[in-house]
Every structure is written in C-alpha cells, then in structure tokens.
Design a protein around this motif. Sequence first.
Motif, PDB file in Angstrom:
ATOM      1  N   GLN A  30      31.658  58.314  79.347  1.00  9.81           N
ATOM      2  CA  GLN A  30      31.180  57.609  78.164  1.00  9.81           C
ATOM      3  C   GLN A  30      30.574  58.531  77.113  1.00  9.81           C
ATOM      4  O   GLN A  30      30.373  58.135  75.964  1.00  9.81           O
ATOM      5  CB  GLN A  30      30.157  56.554  78.562  1.00  9.81           C
ATOM      6  N   ASP A  31      30.313  59.801  77.477  1.00  8.22           N
ATOM      7  CA  ASP A  31      29.765  60.735  76.512  1.00  8.22           C
ATOM      8  C   ASP A  31      30.855  61.465  75.718  1.00  8.22           C
ATOM      9  O   ASP A  31      30.547  62.250  74.815  1.00  8.22           O
ATOM     10  CB  ASP A  31      28.868  61.760  77.210  1.00  8.22           C
ATOM     11  N   TYR A  32      32.125  61.203  76.056  1.00  9.58           N
ATOM     12  CA  TYR A  32      33.212  61.855  75.324  1.00  9.58           C
ATOM     13  C   TYR A  32      33.337  61.235  73.933  1.00  9.58           C
ATOM     14  O   TYR A  32      33.389  60.020  73.791  1.00  9.58           O
ATOM     15  CB  TYR A  32      34.550  61.729  76.072  1.00  9.58           C
ATOM     16  N   ARG A  33      33.407  62.088  72.907  1.00 10.87           N
ATOM     17  CA  ARG A  33      33.476  61.608  71.534  1.00 10.87           C
ATOM     18  C   ARG A  33      34.930  61.538  71.075  1.00 10.87           C
ATOM     19  O   ARG A  33      35.572  62.562  70.866  1.00 10.87           O
ATOM     20  CB  ARG A  33      32.655  62.512  70.604  1.00 10.87           C
ATOM     21  N   TYR A  34      35.427  60.326  70.911  1.00  9.22           N
ATOM     22  CA  TYR A  34      36.798  60.119  70.458  1.00  9.22           C
ATOM     23  C   TYR A  34      36.926  60.194  68.944  1.00  9.22           C
ATOM     24  O   TYR A  34      37.914  60.719  68.427  1.00  9.22           O
ATOM     25  CB  TYR A  34      37.300  58.753  70.934  1.00  9.22           C
ATOM     26  N   ILE A  35      35.970  59.652  68.231  1.00  9.37           N
ATOM     27  CA  ILE A  35      36.027  59.613  66.768  1.00  9.37           C
ATOM     28  C   ILE A  35      35.193  60.763  66.222  1.00  9.37           C
ATOM     29  O   ILE A  35      33.980  60.824  66.450  1.00  9.37           O
ATOM     30  CB  ILE A  35      35.516  58.259  66.233  1.00  9.37           C
ATOM     31  N   ARG A  36      35.832  61.660  65.508  1.00  9.61           N
ATOM     32  CA  ARG A  36      35.153  62.861  65.010  1.00  9.61           C
ATOM     33  C   ARG A  36      35.242  62.882  63.485  1.00  9.61           C
ATOM     34  O   ARG A  36      36.255  63.286  62.921  1.00  9.61           O
ATOM     35  CB  ARG A  36      35.778  64.110  65.630  1.00  9.61           C
ATOM     36  N   VAL A  37      34.154  62.424  62.857  1.00  7.16           N
ATOM     37  CA  VAL A  37      34.170  62.271  61.400  1.00  7.16           C
ATOM     38  C   VAL A  37      33.040  63.043  60.708  1.00  7.16           C
ATOM     39  O   VAL A  37      32.837  62.884  59.506  1.00  7.16           O
ATOM     40  CB  VAL A  37      34.089  60.777  61.007  1.00  7.16           C
ATOM     41  N   ARG A  38      32.326  63.871  61.460  1.00  3.07           N
ATOM     42  CA  ARG A  38      31.312  64.702  60.817  1.00  3.07           C
ATOM     43  C   ARG A  38      32.014  65.687  59.880  1.00  3.07           C
ATOM     44  O   ARG A  38      33.177  66.034  60.098  1.00  3.07           O
ATOM     45  CB  ARG A  38      30.488  65.448  61.868  1.00  3.07           C
ATOM     46  N   PRO A  39      31.326  66.148  58.820  1.00  2.73           N
ATOM     47  CA  PRO A  39      31.986  67.022  57.839  1.00  2.73           C
ATOM     48  C   PRO A  39      32.714  68.216  58.452  1.00  2.73           C
ATOM     49  O   PRO A  39      33.863  68.495  58.083  1.00  2.73           O
ATOM     50  CB  PRO A  39      30.817  67.466  56.949  1.00  2.73           C
ATOM     51  N   LEU A  40      32.064  68.928  59.374  1.00  2.00           N
ATOM     52  CA  LEU A  40      32.714  70.083  59.994  1.00  2.00           C
ATOM     53  C   LEU A  40      33.921  69.649  60.810  1.00  2.00           C
ATOM     54  O   LEU A  40      34.967  70.335  60.813  1.00  2.00           O
ATOM     55  CB  LEU A  40      31.728  70.838  60.883  1.00  2.00           C
ATOM     56  N   GLU A  41      33.817  68.508  61.481  1.00  2.00           N
ATOM     57  CA  GLU A  41      34.931  68.003  62.296  1.00  2.00           C
ATOM     58  C   GLU A  41      36.115  67.621  61.426  1.00  2.00           C
ATOM     59  O   GLU A  41      37.271  67.865  61.794  1.00  2.00           O
ATOM     60  CB  GLU A  41      34.462  66.813  63.131  1.00  2.00           C
ATOM     61  N   ARG A  42      35.853  67.032  60.267  1.00  2.00           N
ATOM     62  CA  ARG A  42      36.942  66.682  59.357  1.00  2.00           C
ATOM     63  C   ARG A  42      37.608  67.949  58.811  1.00  2.00           C
ATOM     64  O   ARG A  42      38.828  67.986  58.613  1.00  2.00           O
ATOM     65  CB  ARG A  42      36.413  65.833  58.189  1.00  2.00           C
ATOM     66  N   MET A  43      36.806  68.987  58.575  1.00  2.00           N
ATOM     67  CA  MET A  43      37.363  70.253  58.115  1.00  2.00           C
ATOM     68  C   MET A  43      38.248  70.877  59.195  1.00  2.00           C
ATOM     69  O   MET A  43      39.340  71.376  58.901  1.00  2.00           O
ATOM     70  CB  MET A  43      36.234  71.214  57.735  1.00  2.00           C
ATOM     71  N   LEU A 145      38.938  52.406  73.102  1.00  2.00           N
ATOM     72  CA  LEU A 145      39.479  51.265  72.359  1.00  2.00           C
ATOM     73  C   LEU A 145      38.970  51.244  70.922  1.00  2.00           C
ATOM     74  O   LEU A 145      39.703  50.881  69.993  1.00  2.00           O
ATOM     75  CB  LEU A 145      39.117  49.961  73.075  1.00  2.00           C
ATOM     76  N   GLU A 146      37.711  51.643  70.736  1.00  2.00           N
ATOM     77  CA  GLU A 146      37.169  51.731  69.377  1.00  2.00           C
ATOM     78  C   GLU A 146      37.943  52.765  68.561  1.00  2.00           C
ATOM     79  O   GLU A 146      38.197  52.560  67.360  1.00  2.00           O
ATOM     80  CB  GLU A 146      35.690  52.113  69.432  1.00  2.00           C
ATOM     81  N   ALA A 147      38.334  53.858  69.225  1.00  2.00           N
ATOM     82  CA  ALA A 147      39.088  54.909  68.525  1.00  2.00           C
ATOM     83  C   ALA A 147      40.473  54.417  68.117  1.00  2.00           C
ATOM     84  O   ALA A 147      40.961  54.728  67.022  1.00  2.00           O
ATOM     85  CB  ALA A 147      39.203  56.145  69.413  1.00  2.00           C
ATOM     86  N   LEU A 148      41.123  53.652  68.995  1.00  2.00           N
ATOM     87  CA  LEU A 148      42.431  53.092  68.651  1.00  2.00           C
ATOM     88  C   LEU A 148      42.326  52.213  67.407  1.00  2.00           C
ATOM     89  O   LEU A 148      43.149  52.313  66.481  1.00  2.00           O
ATOM     90  CB  LEU A 148      42.992  52.283  69.825  1.00  2.00           C
ATOM     91  N   THR A 149      41.318  51.367  67.393  1.00  2.00           N
ATOM     92  CA  THR A 149      41.124  50.473  66.245  1.00  2.00           C
ATOM     93  C   THR A 149      40.796  51.267  64.987  1.00  2.00           C
ATOM     94  O   THR A 149      41.305  50.959  63.897  1.00  2.00           O
ATOM     95  CB  THR A 149      39.995  49.468  66.540  1.00  2.00           C
TER      96      THR A 149
END
Length: 266
Positions: A30-43, A145-149
């Motif tokens: 549950q600690d795995y981060r599927y959605i990566r939208v922080r500025p550095l992550e988007r870069m 599932l949140e990441a899929l959506t």
Amino acid sequence: MKLKQRTIYYQDELHDEFAGDHIKAKHIGQDYRYIRVRPLERMLHGFWYGIVAIPLARLYMKLHFSHKIINKEVLKQAGNSGFYLYGNHTHFLADALIPTLVNYPRETAVIVHPNNVSMPVLGRITPYLGALPLPDDRGAMKHFLEALTWHTDCGDCIMIYPEAHIWPFYTGIRPFPDTSFRYPVQQKLPVFCLTNTYQRRGKSHIPQIVTYLDGPFYPDAELPAKLQKTQLRDQVYEAMGKRAQNSNMEMIRYIKKDTDREKSFI
C-alpha cells in the motif's frame, strides 16, 4: 541458408513462462506510489517517456524489425476518452515499445508484473515510462485502481497483456482469462486489441513485426458485469486469433509435452 528453428516444450498454456529473466520481484504494497505528479516526477516522466523512450522505440523497431502498424486509425474512434488495449505477449522488448508507438501522441500506461519495477537500475525508470505493477495486497489494489481511473480520466490508454507470460516469437494466441476485462466494464470504456505478427521479409532471418489493431469493442450493458467481462474477452480473443493467421515466420516451435504435438490457438 535455412532458418535455424528452436523448439520449446511447454506444459501449461496459462502459466508457463519463457522470458528467462529470473528477477526477484519486490512486494507491491500500500506504500507503493502509482500516481506520480510532483514537479520533479513530471519532469522525469517527460524526459524518459517523451525524449528517450519514443525516439529509441521508433529507431529500434524500424531498424531491427521493420515494424509496421495496420489499421491504427480505429483508435480515433475513442475520441478524447481513455481506453483499454489488449495484446499478445511475445517479445520482452518489443512489447514494451509497441504500445507507445501505436498510441502516440496519446500516452500509454502498461499493467505489468512487479518484475518490471524490481530491476536494479531499469526498475527505477519504468514507472516513469508508464509501468503500473500489479498490487500484492488490498491496500495497494486501492491505489492501483485509482491510478487506472486517473490515467483514463486524462485520456490515456491502458495497455494489458492478458496472456500474462512471455512466449518469445509465438505465432498463435494463447487462451487467457477474462479477469482483466473487469476494468473497462467497471469504467464503461471502449476496448481495442493489437496483434503482433511475425512475417517474412526477403532472405532475412529476422522477421518483420506487423501490428494489427481492431476495435472498438463494447459489452452489452444489459448483461450482468460477469457476462460483460466474458463477452469482451471473447470478442478480443476472436479478433486476435484472426489477425494471428497473418504470421508466416515461425522462429520458435512450441510443442506440448504430454502430446508431443504442436498446438495452435489461432
């Protein structure tokens, strides 16, 4: 010179694996981060996905496999909606590259085995290339599932290999369950499929990969969800089976152990 054909003996179409990577998969909790939208992550995503992966994928697939895509225009029927794409699993590298080429400029996220994010170096990069590892517990499933959506709400494609295991250069379509078809049923999204075929090109011992696209497929909304999954699976399996008949170069011959007879699921 005659093509040197390898032979692989298999026992179980659903579970035998011939990728040969032998990677120890890490636990996806549950600690795995599927959605990566922080500025550095988007870069990092923009760099690895847009600047590195797509140009290299085009170069490798064109030069090595003379890759060709047939019927790509069907994907336009999805409009701005996200959608699910299913394909046959037959090459460790090409299967990672082809979805990005097929869907460009639309972005693609790929549901993968945890092995793909467990490699010492590449495993740190694959999440920025769109890899979504299957979860190992209930907490991780919620985030998965949140990441899929999230991806489909952004209009992205979700790529799935329902055969699950890689059979290198296999020219048929193996039987696969309808389990993964619950995602488009739940989200009421269109489904497409791609079929990678291996075709002769002159005297070369390296086949041409020709990718065929079909769809969109929709379930009958009046059916129960369980039957909708099965209906979608059957439509995709049938379309892929027809396209697989275009393969005419068998690099590896697969023979079932208990019958010693070659099986075809085309």
